[in-house]
Design a protein around this motif. Structure first.
Motif, PDB file in Angstrom:
ATOM      1  N   THR A 219       0.419  -1.769  -0.029  1.00  0.00           N
ATOM      2  CA  THR A 219       0.063  -0.140  -0.025  1.00  0.00           C
ATOM      3  C   THR A 219       1.017   1.328   0.181  1.00  0.00           C
ATOM      4  O   THR A 219       0.414   2.535  -0.871  1.00  0.00           O
ATOM      5  N   ALA A 220       1.987   1.140   0.474  1.00  0.00           N
ATOM      6  CA  ALA A 220       3.014   2.346   0.953  1.00  0.00           C
ATOM      7  C   ALA A 220       3.660   2.551  -0.090  1.00  0.00           C
ATOM      8  O   ALA A 220       4.846   3.576  -0.733  1.00  0.00           O
ATOM      9  N   THR A 221       3.646   1.803  -1.105  1.00  0.00           N
ATOM     10  CA  THR A 221       4.815   1.658  -2.302  1.00  0.00           C
ATOM     11  C   THR A 221       4.030   2.872  -3.395  1.00  0.00           C
ATOM     12  O   THR A 221       5.330   3.736  -3.515  1.00  0.00           O
ATOM     13  N   PRO A 222       3.148   3.622  -3.577  1.00  0.00           N
ATOM     14  CA  PRO A 222       1.159   2.752  -3.593  1.00  0.00           C
ATOM     15  C   PRO A 222       1.605   2.013  -4.962  1.00  0.00           C
ATOM     16  O   PRO A 222       2.119   2.427  -5.858  1.00  0.00           O
ATOM     17  N   LEU A 223       0.620   0.887  -4.790  1.00  0.00           N
ATOM     18  CA  LEU A 223       0.194   0.419  -5.603  1.00  0.00           C
ATOM     19  C   LEU A 223      -1.424   0.107  -5.836  1.00  0.00           C
ATOM     20  O   LEU A 223      -1.826   0.626  -4.433  1.00  0.00           O
TER      21      LEU A 223
ATOM     22  N   ARG B 223      -4.398  -4.559  -6.752  1.00  0.00           N
ATOM     23  CA  ARG B 223      -2.955  -5.784  -6.992  1.00  0.00           C
ATOM     24  C   ARG B 223      -2.503  -5.057  -5.671  1.00  0.00           C
ATOM     25  O   ARG B 223      -2.510  -6.809  -5.471  1.00  0.00           O
TER      26      ARG B 223
ATOM     27  N   ARG C 148      -2.803  -9.486  -6.240  1.00  0.00           N
ATOM     28  CA  ARG C 148      -1.804 -10.209  -6.446  1.00  0.00           C
ATOM     29  C   ARG C 148      -1.176 -10.737  -4.309  1.00  0.00           C
ATOM     30  O   ARG C 148      -0.014 -11.202  -5.276  1.00  0.00           O
ATOM     31  N   HIS C 149      -1.368  -9.637  -3.675  1.00  0.00           N
ATOM     32  CA  HIS C 149      -0.604  -9.901  -2.358  1.00  0.00           C
ATOM     33  C   HIS C 149      -1.590 -10.652  -1.773  1.00  0.00           C
ATOM     34  O   HIS C 149      -1.539 -11.734  -0.799  1.00  0.00           O
TER      35      HIS C 149
ATOM     36  N   LYS D 183      -2.211   7.404  -0.732  1.00  0.00           N
ATOM     37  CA  LYS D 183      -0.856   8.038  -0.855  1.00  0.00           C
ATOM     38  C   LYS D 183      -0.955   8.387  -3.091  1.00  0.00           C
ATOM     39  O   LYS D 183      -0.981   7.108  -3.055  1.00  0.00           O
ATOM     40  N   VAL D 184      -0.298   9.234  -2.972  1.00  0.00           N
ATOM     41  CA  VAL D 184      -0.029  10.096  -4.340  1.00  0.00           C
ATOM     42  C   VAL D 184       1.526  10.221  -4.731  1.00  0.00           C
ATOM     43  O   VAL D 184       1.613   9.008  -6.171  1.00  0.00           O
ATOM     44  N   THR D 185       2.253   9.794  -3.627  1.00  0.00           N
ATOM     45  CA  THR D 185       3.618   9.871  -4.706  1.00  0.00           C
ATOM     46  C   THR D 185       4.523   8.344  -4.118  1.00  0.00           C
ATOM     47  O   THR D 185       4.029   8.272  -3.013  1.00  0.00           O
ATOM     48  N   THR D 186       5.197   8.598  -4.614  1.00  0.00           N
ATOM     49  CA  THR D 186       6.409   7.479  -5.387  1.00  0.00           C
ATOM     50  C   THR D 186       7.754   8.266  -3.821  1.00  0.00           C
ATOM     51  O   THR D 186       8.753   7.449  -4.268  1.00  0.00           O
TER      52      THR D 186
ATOM     53  N   GLN E 143       9.787   6.443   0.511  1.00  0.00           N
ATOM     54  CA  GLN E 143       9.521   5.088   0.437  1.00  0.00           C
ATOM     55  C   GLN E 143       9.728   4.407   1.921  1.00  0.00           C
ATOM     56  O   GLN E 143      10.944   5.465   2.888  1.00  0.00           O
TER      57      GLN E 143
ATOM     58  N   ASP F 184      10.268 -10.256  -8.248  1.00  0.00           N
ATOM     59  CA  ASP F 184       8.899  -9.282  -8.416  1.00  0.00           C
ATOM     60  C   ASP F 184       8.970  -8.709  -7.546  1.00  0.00           C
ATOM     61  O   ASP F 184       8.105  -7.739  -7.786  1.00  0.00           O
TER      62      ASP F 184
ATOM     63  N   GLU G 162       8.000  -5.074  -8.530  1.00  0.00           N
ATOM     64  CA  GLU G 162       6.416  -4.750  -8.728  1.00  0.00           C
ATOM     65  C   GLU G 162       6.127  -3.026  -8.912  1.00  0.00           C
ATOM     66  O   GLU G 162       5.670  -2.658 -10.189  1.00  0.00           O
ATOM     67  N   GLY G 163       6.815  -2.740  -7.670  1.00  0.00           N
ATOM     68  CA  GLY G 163       6.202  -1.371  -8.123  1.00  0.00           C
ATOM     69  C   GLY G 163       7.217  -0.479  -9.062  1.00  0.00           C
ATOM     70  O   GLY G 163       6.320   0.932  -9.774  1.00  0.00           O
TER      71      GLY G 163
ATOM     72  N   ALA H 112       4.661  -1.373 -12.078  1.00  0.00           N
ATOM     73  CA  ALA H 112       3.763  -0.098 -11.577  1.00  0.00           C
ATOM     74  C   ALA H 112       3.622   0.768 -12.264  1.00  0.00           C
ATOM     75  O   ALA H 112       2.432   1.730 -12.600  1.00  0.00           O
ATOM     76  N   HIS H 113       4.769   2.183 -11.811  1.00  0.00           N
ATOM     77  CA  HIS H 113       4.795   3.703 -11.385  1.00  0.00           C
ATOM     78  C   HIS H 113       4.891   3.921 -13.179  1.00  0.00           C
ATOM     79  O   HIS H 113       5.476   5.020 -13.117  1.00  0.00           O
TER      80      HIS H 113
ATOM     81  N   ARG I  99      14.094  -2.543  -2.722  1.00  0.00           N
ATOM     82  CA  ARG I  99      12.787  -2.474  -2.577  1.00  0.00           C
ATOM     83  C   ARG I  99      13.093  -1.252  -2.770  1.00  0.00           C
ATOM     84  O   ARG I  99      11.728  -0.178  -3.814  1.00  0.00           O
TER      85      ARG I  99
ATOM     86  N   MET J  30      12.349   2.831  -6.265  1.00  0.00           N
ATOM     87  CA  MET J  30      11.644   3.834  -6.328  1.00  0.00           C
ATOM     88  C   MET J  30      12.203   4.761  -6.566  1.00  0.00           C
ATOM     89  O   MET J  30      11.345   5.351  -6.536  1.00  0.00           O
TER      90      MET J  30
END
Lengths: 293, 344
Positions: free
Chosen positions: A189-193, A197, A201-202, B95-98, B101, B119, B123-124, B127-128, B173, B177
């Motif tokens: 959630t914090a990535t955020p995805l 997903r 996926r999780h 949360k909007v910003t990447t 982390q 993976d 993943e992140g 996705a972004h 991980r 990002m």
């Protein structure tokens, strides 16, 4: 890298340690192979009414019929070779059980996981409906639905799914409420995805172990539920005899000593259901962390 | 002083107990039901400068992890805003910003057990849009190497790794990002001491090479001293003292900071006698019922009347230094008055 590196590989290594489960799995696989191969291996096509002869009706096991081949398990009132009818019947049972189990798993697990992840109103709504449904017998709901929807494979599967998704939803919900509090969900959630997903996926893959156990049991259950419905004459049309209908057809001759018409399909059904349940038990034991070494 | 990079403005977090229907009915009939909110974080304002590591220290249950989660965008604050370069971290509670982390405390829980670590790391970024699917494998191998793991480990599952290795994966991980701010929530607390040192060194090396800004949360004063440029001390949901690491450890101004530093058990090797360390007296009060005034007053050796009455504000005390203490403020005033009189 060795095979045991993947979760599936480790799982199989543990599974091999239980001879009962391995035998049960072999039986299940054999039955499925026989059922799928029914059109090629069975001596007769029981659905082809033109190929049946009433002269062969109700013959005991071992009778050599007008077709010139041995009816190893005897024949029924229409002169159908029971071995062929059982193989075709198993195909229908396995098809319907598997389809109903898988669709119910997909529907139920998604609902349960979404309820656990979303919380609030959605959770209350989904889980109360599920609770309501679990409070009365699945067979009752299936009966009503089949009566409403009519006969046919698709209708039967729909009815079975509607009767059984609640078990999956309940199990998925239970697993997901503990999983969703874990850090890896928070990390995702914090990535955020995206929510989809994170859920599919999780969260869902980590809820699978108990769901697989429920799925094996529920496939066995849908097979017996289908047999019950067919026995009651509500399942499939007469032209596609499933195991339940074969049992039902022979039922009237039981007292006159022509046991084979009901008993052999019954044995086939029981062996299939018991074997699936034994495999399911072993999977449950292996996935239960408290029983793990 | 450079411009602030991360700004926390008046952050408060209250956890309201969720009463079940049964509880509510019971309460209606006069039963005592716990309905007091937990004030985990109260009016915290902080800034972190670009490239700096801010250590956040406090006892268990003081709200430092909650504050970390708010910064990371995992928890929405009840009040206040978190901005990174003026850009809010949360939008409508999501949360909007990447750019922020997180590295979590427990590497056994923070990695998805059913996903290959490659993976997990990829993943992140996929996705972004930081990397295409086709290039993801090389990208992941690069990051694994960067954190001191074999690139071929990408195909393995978390259970095949030790705690230290897993924490390296978790760091990879987060870094994959390409964040500007890394929130480290007790990243070494659950590791063996020997592994802690390795992870801390890795962390220092990465910070130097990548110039990442960091909020480093820990209860371990030794670790914080080692990695931080500045330190913020937290007690019962409030920041009580902020200053450079040097200032805080050399000359703590707040009585709580002093007590905290005094209570660290030290290995004394010179005269072979273990010195008794001074534990802070009393327990940390319940955040359900924080004491009035300065929340530290029941355990404070210097407490005066004002401490029992008013909440002390976080006030400047020398360069780049903030302290929230009535006694300290009075000392400072007295010193100022004396200086004024002497100068006259």
């Amino acid at each position: 890298m060795s095979e045991a590196a993947t979760p599936l590989g480790r799982f199989w290594a543990d599974f091999k340690d239980s001879p009962v489960a391995v035998v049960a799995l072999v039986v299940v696989v054999a039955i499925v192979v026989l059922a799928i191969g029914a059109p090629w291996i069975s001596p007769q096509n029981p659905y082809d009414l033109g190929g049946l002869s009433l002269l062969d009706a109700r013959r005991p096991p071992g009778h050599i019929g007008t077709g010139g081949y041995v009816h190893w398990l005897g024949t029924d009132a229409q002169g159908r070779d029971l071995l062929s009818a059982i193989l075709y019947g198993l195909l229908i049972s396995v098809q319907i059980g598997f389809m109903a189990g898988c669709v119910a798993l997909a529907v139920g697990a998604s609902l349960g996981v979404i309820a656990a992840y979303a919380g609030g109103l959605i959770e209350t709504l989904i889980m109360r409906i599920v609770d309501l449904q679990l409070s009365f017998p699945a067979i009752l709901l299936a009966l009503v639905l089949v009566a409403l929807l009519g006969q046919g494979k698709a209708q039967l599967v729909t009815a079975l799914v509607a009767a059984q998704y609640a078990y999956f939803a309940r199990t998925a919900y239970g697993a997901a409420t503990t999983e969703r509090r874990k850090d890896y969900i928070e990390a995702a959630t914090a990535t955020p995805l995206s929510r989809t997903r994170v859920i599919f996926r999780h969260l869902l893959p980590n809820c699978m172990p108990p769901l697989i156990v429920v799925a094996t049991v529920q496939i066995a259950n849908s097979i017996s539920l289908e047999a019950t419905l067919s026995f009651l004459g509500l399942g499939l049309p007469v032209t596609e005899p499933s195991l339940g209908m074969l049992i039902s057809n022979g039922f009237v001759y039981m007292m006159s000593g022509r046991y084979w018409i009901s008993v052999y399909p019954g044995i086939a059904l029981i062996v299939l259901i018991v074997a699936i349940n034994l495999v399911g038990d072993q999977i449950r034991d292996q996935l239960n962390p408290r029983l793990r070494r | 002083m450079s411009t602030a990079f991360l700004t926390l403005d008046g952050i408060s977090k209250r956890f309201d107990p969720r009463l079940t229907l049964g509880d509510r009915i019971a309460a209606r009939f006069g039963a005592t039901v716990e309905d007091r909110p937990v004030r985990a974080v109260t009016e915290v304002s902080l800034t972190i400068n670009p490239g700096e590591t801010l250590g956040l220290v406090g006892e268990s249950g003081c709200g430092k992890s909650t504050l970390g989660r708010i910064v990371a965008g995992i928890l929405p604050p009840t009040a206040g805003t978190v901005t990174i370069d003026g850009e809010p971290v949360l939008h409508n509670g999501r949360k909007v910003t990447t750019r922020v982390q997180t590295v979590f405390q427990d590497p056994f829980a923070s990695l998805d057990p059913r996903m290959r670590i490659g993976d997990t790391v990829a993943e992140g970024p996929i996705a972004h849009g930081l990397v295409t699917k086709a290039n993801a494998a090389d990208y992941v191998r690069g990051w694994l190497q960067r954190v001191g793991l074999e690139p071929d480990f990408a195909d393995r599952y978390p259970h095949q790794f030790s705690g230290g290795q897993r924490q390296r994966v978790a760091i990879a991980r987060a870094l994959a990002m390409q964040p500007d701010l890394l929130v480290c929530d007790e990243p070494v607390a659950s590791l063996d001491v020997s592994i802690q040192a390795q992870i801390i060194n890795l962390f220092l090396e990465l910070r130097r090479d990548l110039g990442i800004t960091c909020l480093f949360i820990s209860h371990d004063l030794g670790v914080v001293r080692h990695v931080s440029d500045r330190v913020a001390i937290m007690y019962l949901g409030r920041i009580v003292e902020v200053g450079s690491t040097e200032q805080i450890y050399r000359d703590p101004k707040h009585p709580y900071t002093r007590a905290l530093l005094d209570s660290v058990p030290r290995l004394v090797l010179e005269d072979d006698a273990l010195v008794e360390f001074n534990a802070i007296t009393g327990e940390i009060p319940s955040p359900l019922a924080p004491p009035p005034g300065c929340t530290f007053h029941p355990r404070c050796p210097l407490a005066v009347d004002a401490c029992r009455r008013d909440v002390p504000a976080l006030m400047a005390d020398g360069t780049d230094r903030l302290v929230a203490c009535h006694v300290r403020a009075m000392e400072r005033n007295a010193a100022a008055t004396t200086a004024l009189e002497e100068g006259r």
